[in-house]
Scaffold this active site. Sequence first.
Site, PDB file in Angstrom:
ATOM      1  N   PHE A 152       0.859  -1.200   0.000  1.00 49.62           N
ATOM      2  CA  PHE A 152       0.000   0.000   0.000  1.00 49.62           C
ATOM      3  C   PHE A 152       0.885   1.237   0.000  1.00 49.62           C
ATOM      4  CE2 PHE A 152      -2.337  -3.457   2.000  1.00 49.62           C
ATOM      5  CZ  PHE A 152      -3.529  -3.444   1.289  1.00 49.62           C
ATOM      6  N   LYS A 207      -6.585  -5.570  -1.378  1.00 52.22           N
ATOM      7  CA  LYS A 207      -5.796  -4.612  -2.148  1.00 52.22           C
ATOM      8  C   LYS A 207      -6.653  -3.893  -3.197  1.00 52.22           C
ATOM      9  CE  LYS A 207      -2.700  -2.401  -4.291  1.00 52.22           C
ATOM     10  NZ  LYS A 207      -1.324  -2.013  -4.246  1.00 52.22           N
ATOM     11  N   CYS A 263      -1.295   2.929 -10.050  1.00 51.70           N
ATOM     12  CA  CYS A 263      -2.166   1.986  -9.341  1.00 51.70           C
ATOM     13  C   CYS A 263      -3.653   2.179  -9.599  1.00 51.70           C
ATOM     14  CB  CYS A 263      -1.911   2.075  -7.842  1.00 51.70           C
ATOM     15  SG  CYS A 263      -0.334   1.372  -7.391  1.00 51.70           S
ATOM     16  N   LYS A 266      -5.055   1.351 -13.147  1.00 53.25           N
ATOM     17  CA  LYS A 266      -4.860  -0.072 -13.471  1.00 53.25           C
ATOM     18  C   LYS A 266      -5.737  -0.949 -12.577  1.00 53.25           C
ATOM     19  CE  LYS A 266      -0.816  -1.767 -11.876  1.00 53.25           C
ATOM     20  NZ  LYS A 266      -1.048  -2.865 -10.943  1.00 53.25           N
TER      21      LYS A 266
HETATM   22  C1  UDX Z   1      -1.883   4.726  -4.508  1.00 54.41           C
HETATM   23  C2  UDX Z   1      -2.371   4.322  -3.098  1.00 54.41           C
HETATM   24  O1  UDX Z   1      -2.508   5.469  -2.275  1.00 54.41           O
HETATM   25  C3  UDX Z   1      -1.447   3.308  -2.496  1.00 54.41           C
HETATM   26  O2  UDX Z   1      -1.926   2.890  -1.250  1.00 54.41           O
HETATM   27  C4  UDX Z   1      -1.404   2.137  -3.480  1.00 54.41           C
HETATM   28  O3  UDX Z   1      -0.822   1.004  -3.024  1.00 54.41           O
HETATM   29  C5  UDX Z   1      -0.833   2.613  -4.794  1.00 54.41           C
HETATM   30  O4  UDX Z   1      -1.707   3.608  -5.299  1.00 54.41           O
HETATM   31  P1  UDX Z   1      -0.121   6.454  -5.538  1.00 54.41           P
HETATM   32  O5  UDX Z   1      -0.613   6.001  -6.869  1.00 54.41           O
HETATM   33  O6  UDX Z   1       1.341   6.549  -5.328  1.00 54.41           O
HETATM   34  O7  UDX Z   1      -0.670   5.476  -4.379  1.00 54.41           O
HETATM   35  O8  UDX Z   1      -0.714   7.887  -5.272  1.00 54.41           O
HETATM   36  P2  UDX Z   1      -1.820   8.592  -4.369  1.00 54.41           P
HETATM   37  O9  UDX Z   1      -1.160   9.539  -3.449  1.00 54.41           O
HETATM   38  O10 UDX Z   1      -2.747   7.620  -3.787  1.00 54.41           O
HETATM   39  O11 UDX Z   1      -2.573   9.462  -5.483  1.00 54.41           O
HETATM   40  C6  UDX Z   1      -3.218   8.847  -6.612  1.00 54.41           C
HETATM   41  C7  UDX Z   1      -3.856   9.877  -7.502  1.00 54.41           C
HETATM   42  O12 UDX Z   1      -4.998  10.445  -6.887  1.00 54.41           O
HETATM   43  C8  UDX Z   1      -2.978  11.059  -7.875  1.00 54.41           C
HETATM   44  O13 UDX Z   1      -3.187  11.365  -9.244  1.00 54.41           O
HETATM   45  C9  UDX Z   1      -3.451  12.179  -6.986  1.00 54.41           C
HETATM   46  O14 UDX Z   1      -3.232  13.445  -7.520  1.00 54.41           O
HETATM   47  C10 UDX Z   1      -4.940  11.859  -6.922  1.00 54.41           C
HETATM   48  N1  UDX Z   1      -5.612  12.380  -5.726  1.00 54.41           N
HETATM   49  C11 UDX Z   1      -5.309  11.879  -4.491  1.00 54.41           C
HETATM   50  C12 UDX Z   1      -6.600  13.357  -5.854  1.00 54.41           C
HETATM   51  O15 UDX Z   1      -6.894  13.827  -6.967  1.00 54.41           O
HETATM   52  N2  UDX Z   1      -7.249  13.785  -4.728  1.00 54.41           N
HETATM   53  C13 UDX Z   1      -6.973  13.300  -3.503  1.00 54.41           C
HETATM   54  O16 UDX Z   1      -7.622  13.735  -2.537  1.00 54.41           O
HETATM   55  C14 UDX Z   1      -5.955  12.334  -3.365  1.00 54.41           C
END
Ligand code: UDX
Length: 433
Positions: A152, A207, A263, A266
Amino acid sequence: MQLTMIGTGYVGLVSGVCFSDFGHDVICVDKMPEKITALENGEIPIYEPGLDELLARNVAAERLSFTLDLATAVAQADAVFIGVGTPTRRGDGHADLTYVYDAAREIARALNGYTVVVTKSTVPVGTNREIERIIREENPDADFDVASNPEFLREGAAIEDFMRPDRVVVGVESDRATDVMAKIYRPLALREAPIVYTDLESAEMIKYAANAFLATKITFINEIAALCEKVGADVKSVSKGMGMDARIGNKFLHAGPGYGGSCFPKDTKALARIGQEHAAPIQIVEAVIDINEATKRRMIDKVMQLCDDSVNGKKIAVLGVTFKPNTDDMRDSPSLTIVPALVGAGANVHVVDPQGLKEGEALLPGVTWQDDPYKAMRNAEAVILLTEWNEFRALDLERVVKVMKDPRMADLRNVYDPKDAEEAGLTYVSVGR
Ligand code: UDX
């Protein structure tokens, strides 16, 4: 414990380095010689804050090493982790499991003594059983168990997430394997990180369900934001007011240009496919996937409107193109939808991103890369704040107005206060306000 990590991509490398920091002996295996050579020289193929120091420290302590030789590394291991990629298969949205199953076959041939084969890669429900079957078929005498241990990790905060997780999920079905997994995660258990032991299918499902839920939460607030714009509400206040309800929580409620990354896009697609295949469609997630695409396109309309319906021949500055700050990752970034649309409509796009150039150059043809936001904005007729890097959070708005030809800003991450922006002289739009 003696651990072997197969795959030195994002998940494999971060997990391998962090396990070695726990005090385990870790060997990371990859098929690409240039990757192994680079890692042996302390060069890290990804941008992840803190990873280089942690890697150097554990290499120096002789707890961490890199090799091309999978067989020797597997033969020595108490546990072998599979951390290879599971990209979306072209055409059908399924997770492509070729790399996972190939790794399982290779591992099977090299097993020596009791070993737990642990999957860290995100894999559809049922994959761990298939891994077990493959290993058994390939090496009927092998003494092993399989375990599912999904990650995660957020990019940019991956080390913190590994070292201080909300929970660790372990799908495991024998006492012997449970014992090995407990030993591996003992340093976290000592720090009172909760460890959830469950069966293989539930671990796999946790997950996908967790990621799809987070993607849904973001998408929910993005739709509320669109409605806020119509009715004159402010989505930031709405998020705040909603998030204070402990049952909802304030995280992942920031409206923006749509989620991206390696993530959420996908995993939502894979979960939707799994649901369809089992005649138990997850319709809410199917809607989330479509709405997220529409959200990205809505941002293009917003910019077009800001520019009086034409960007043809106009210089436009774009601040941030990675899918979020503190990463160099461009995978499924909203910028890959928005920037090409502007270039296609005749805009002269100048991009600045602290880490985006390496991957972004090939993905965003026809743009000019700049190393400074004010240079990118000089004589521009609009600026789009697309990724909220710290560098873009405290711009001198008066200076912005001065350097631009026509001071218009589309703040797609709601970084600035509309009142401040307007007082500085910007024509300002944001999301849901
Ligand atoms: C995510 C999950 O958080 C993590 O637990 C998992 O295992 C892998 O996928 P990550 O892809 O690194 O992690 O980024 P994350 O910080 O979760 O952001 C994902 C996307 O959502 C980004 O494009 C971010 O800009 C967007 N986002 C996130 C928003 O638009 N608003 C939010 O409030 C939070």
